[in-house]
Design an enzyme around this catalytic site. Structure first.
Site, PDB file in Angstrom:
ATOM      1  N   ASP A 195       4.804   0.728  12.424  1.00 61.03           N
ATOM      2  CA  ASP A 195       3.630   0.039  11.925  1.00 61.03           C
ATOM      3  C   ASP A 195       3.542  -1.410  12.026  1.00 61.03           C
ATOM      4  O   ASP A 195       2.846  -2.219  11.736  1.00 61.03           O
ATOM      5  CB  ASP A 195       3.597   0.067  10.207  1.00 61.03           C
ATOM      6  CG  ASP A 195       3.356   1.441   9.773  1.00 61.03           C
ATOM      7  OD1 ASP A 195       2.846   2.421  10.652  1.00 61.03           O
ATOM      8  OD2 ASP A 195       3.611   1.611   8.438  1.00 61.03           O
ATOM      9  N   LYS A 237       0.893  -1.194   0.050  1.00 57.36           N
ATOM     10  CA  LYS A 237       0.051   0.207  -0.092  1.00 57.36           C
ATOM     11  C   LYS A 237       0.963   1.385   0.090  1.00 57.36           C
ATOM     12  O   LYS A 237       0.627   2.124  -0.801  1.00 57.36           O
ATOM     13  CB  LYS A 237      -0.847  -0.133   1.262  1.00 57.36           C
ATOM     14  CG  LYS A 237      -1.633   1.318   1.377  1.00 57.36           C
ATOM     15  CD  LYS A 237      -2.321   1.204   2.712  1.00 57.36           C
ATOM     16  CE  LYS A 237      -1.611   1.564   4.054  1.00 57.36           C
ATOM     17  NZ  LYS A 237      -1.508   2.904   4.525  1.00 57.36           N
ATOM     18  N   ASN A 238       1.830   1.305   1.004  1.00 58.22           N
ATOM     19  CA  ASN A 238       2.582   2.573   0.975  1.00 58.22           C
ATOM     20  C   ASN A 238       3.652   2.827  -0.038  1.00 58.22           C
ATOM     21  O   ASN A 238       4.181   3.713  -0.112  1.00 58.22           O
ATOM     22  CB  ASN A 238       3.272   2.755   2.496  1.00 58.22           C
ATOM     23  CG  ASN A 238       2.334   2.795   3.418  1.00 58.22           C
ATOM     24  OD1 ASN A 238       1.007   3.075   3.222  1.00 58.22           O
ATOM     25  ND2 ASN A 238       2.626   2.739   4.702  1.00 58.22           N
ATOM     26  N   ARG A 243       0.842  14.692  13.629  1.00 53.48           N
ATOM     27  CA  ARG A 243       1.312  14.464  12.140  1.00 53.48           C
ATOM     28  C   ARG A 243       1.562  15.824  11.292  1.00 53.48           C
ATOM     29  O   ARG A 243       0.929  15.927  10.153  1.00 53.48           O
ATOM     30  CB  ARG A 243       0.583  13.547  11.378  1.00 53.48           C
ATOM     31  CG  ARG A 243       0.802  12.165  12.217  1.00 53.48           C
ATOM     32  CD  ARG A 243      -0.041  11.002  11.472  1.00 53.48           C
ATOM     33  NE  ARG A 243       0.558  10.277  10.451  1.00 53.48           N
ATOM     34  CZ  ARG A 243       0.133   9.376   9.602  1.00 53.48           C
ATOM     35  NH1 ARG A 243      -1.074   8.837  10.108  1.00 53.48           N
ATOM     36  NH2 ARG A 243       0.717   8.752   8.874  1.00 53.48           N
ATOM     37  N   CYS A 271      -4.642  13.062  13.553  1.00 53.80           N
ATOM     38  CA  CYS A 271      -5.326  11.489  13.127  1.00 53.80           C
ATOM     39  C   CYS A 271      -5.133  10.971  14.446  1.00 53.80           C
ATOM     40  O   CYS A 271      -4.496  11.394  15.359  1.00 53.80           O
ATOM     41  CB  CYS A 271      -4.707  10.935  11.903  1.00 53.80           C
ATOM     42  SG  CYS A 271      -3.383  10.168  12.076  1.00 53.80           S
ATOM     43  N   ARG A 276      -8.661  -0.243   4.576  1.00 56.27           N
ATOM     44  CA  ARG A 276      -7.653   0.748   4.022  1.00 56.27           C
ATOM     45  C   ARG A 276      -6.474  -0.015   3.891  1.00 56.27           C
ATOM     46  O   ARG A 276      -5.792   0.571   2.865  1.00 56.27           O
ATOM     47  CB  ARG A 276      -7.250   1.763   5.243  1.00 56.27           C
ATOM     48  CG  ARG A 276      -8.568   2.628   5.429  1.00 56.27           C
ATOM     49  CD  ARG A 276      -8.195   3.752   6.326  1.00 56.27           C
ATOM     50  NE  ARG A 276      -6.779   4.539   5.604  1.00 56.27           N
ATOM     51  CZ  ARG A 276      -6.277   5.363   6.366  1.00 56.27           C
ATOM     52  NH1 ARG A 276      -6.546   5.746   7.511  1.00 56.27           N
ATOM     53  NH2 ARG A 276      -5.230   5.872   5.513  1.00 56.27           N
TER      54      ARG A 276
END
Ligand code: EPU
Length: 427
Positions: free
Chosen positions: A311, A22-23, A121, A116, A403
């Site tokens: 993560d 994803k990233n 951030r 968030c 997500r």
């Protein structure tokens, strides 16, 4: 809102295939703004963040066809270099259009992402870098308004030293520099594999990027016109792989082959898992994870790559909840990334939170409960806890999970977990 129900107690066995990262896919999708013509991305995961990025690119005027694992992007007719709050608030990574838009079209208006669940951030490092490249930046009514030199001209190469390594900040400036006049040097860059992957793509597009994946990156931009379209297959998702590694090790008897994962991108996690007593081995292009006996508690401090990834903190913390001795988990990247802890306490976890440190004492057992996910990786950690818990765990608000984890219930089900998605469950 959907929920996921897990019945714990069965060690996972079998093979699971890892999806594209994803990233890595998100910045590469944004990089298509630097070219016209048709670009093709392969090995793109079917995820909500990919759909959100596609929606954003369409809003900006691009034609985007998402047919996972392929995405095709080509130039539409008119470009509207504006990313509205409605889209940015769904996904912070939308800020990745700022660099390419201002580099290509001389102006951009992008909503500030706001805070968030995991922390404030800010994006000051992105803005500082763009200013060094000649951008005029204004903040107006929640938007960043950026304009190239002399009322929308081409950006200039610059030297930028980041105050701290930032992943999307490094990526934003790499994309901006790829269409700037002259050479840009970025210092104290994020070294994540996803940054390196973006460097590969920008090189395919005709920019000259040297050093992506190290802390100093040199970029020679194309000073006229745009970059070339590209065809690229995205690298595997190291965080998805790491998540299945923790899931495999959560119960004695677990034995899982994780296919298509790159062990070199996961070294910090692999070392900690081995220290805890988990067997981790490479088998060709796969990683095999086996757990036999009890786990030892090991201490972990998150750090930018190649350190232990933030993560993976939540998933590893859950693993430590089942260890026979104490561990100390310290989070240094985000100030509020222990939202899974109160939920784990409800499942019987022995965890004491002190500021950015969690002291975890192995619990005799975890109990199933209804729990609520607050961010993507926290959601995954609660599912892993559910795999080890007695009875049934219901993880609510799984839209976070959607997500970033492709078909997680199918993949875990394929490894023998008793897991199901409940559509429209109470939120
Ligand atoms: N920071 C600043 N100023 C900036 C930019 C960052 O102070 O201008 C701070 C952040 O507040 C944070 C630290 O620097 O404390 C590192 O943040 P970074 O910018 O590296 O994070 P990011 O680029 O917003 C990416 C991933 C995150 C991952 C972090 C850290 C993407 C799209 N997102 O975020 O992924 O946690 O790097 O590795 O690449 C996830 O996938 O679940 C996720 C949150």
């Amino acid at each position: 809102m959907d929920a996921i129900r897990v019945r714990g107690g069965k060690p996972l066995k079998g093979t699971v295939k890892i999806s594209g990262a994803k990233n890595a896919a998100l910045p590469i999708l944004c990089a298509t703004l630097l070219s016209d013509g048709q670009s093709r991305l392969r090995n793109v995961p079917a995820l909500r963040d990919i759909d959100t990025t596609a929606a954003l690119l369409r809003f900006l005027g691009r034609n985007v066809r998402v047919n996972a694992p392929e995405v095709h992007v080509d130039a539409g007719s008119d470009v509207r270099p504006e990313a509205p709050y409605e889209l940015v608030k769904q996904m912070r990574a939308s800020v990745l259009v700022l660099g390419p838009l201002v580099a290509r079209f001389g102006r951009a208006k992008v909503s500030l992402p706001g805070g968030c669940a995991i922390g404030a951030r800010p994006i000051d490092q992105h803005l500082k870098g763009l200013e060094a490249m000649g951008c005029k930046i204004r903040l107006e009514r929640g938007y960043v308004i950026a304009e190239g030199p002399n009322g929308g001209g081409r950006l200039r190469g610059a030297e930028v030293a980041f105050d701290l390594p930032t992943v999307t900040g490094t990526e934003n400036l790499m994309m901006a520099a790829a269409l700037a006049k002259g050479q840009t040097t970025l210092v104290n860059c994020a070294r994540e594999p996803e940054v390196e992957e973006l460097g590969r793509v920008l090189n395919k597009m005709g920019a000259t990027v040297d050093g992506a994946g190290t802390d100093v990156i040199h970029i020679r931009g194309k000073d006229q016109g745009e970059l070339e379209p590209f065809d690229h297959a995205i690298i595997p998702d190291r965080i998805e792989a790491g998540t299945y590694m923790c899931a495999a090790a959560i119960l004695p008897g677990g034995d899982v082959i994780i296919e298509g994962a790159e062990i070199h991108d996961l070294e910090a996690l692999v070392m900690k898992m081995r220290a805890a007593g988990v067997e981790v081995a490479t088998e060709g292009q796969s990683i095999r994870v086996r757990r036999n006996g009890p786990l030892r508690g090991v201490n972990v401090t998150t750090a930018p790559h190649p350190g232990f990834p933030t993560d993976m903190q939540a998933q590893f913390l859950v693993l430590m909840c089942t260890a026979a001795s104490e561990s100390v988990i310290t989070e240094t990247i985000f100030e509020n990334r222990f939202m899974h802890v109160p939920e784990l306490l409800r499942m019987g976890g022995n965890i004491a939170l002190r500021g950015n440190t969690a002291v975890v004492d192995g619990a005799e057992r975890l109990y199933g409960a209804s729990v609520m996910a607050t961010d993507l990786r926290a959601s995954a950690s609660l599912i892993i806890a559910g795999l080890a818990a007695e009875d049934e765990t219901e993880v609510r608000r799984v839209y976070h999970l959607d997500r970033g984890y492709e078909r997680i219930e199918e993949k875990l089900g394929g490894l023998g977990a008793t897991i199901a998605r409940v559509r429209g469950a109470e939120s």
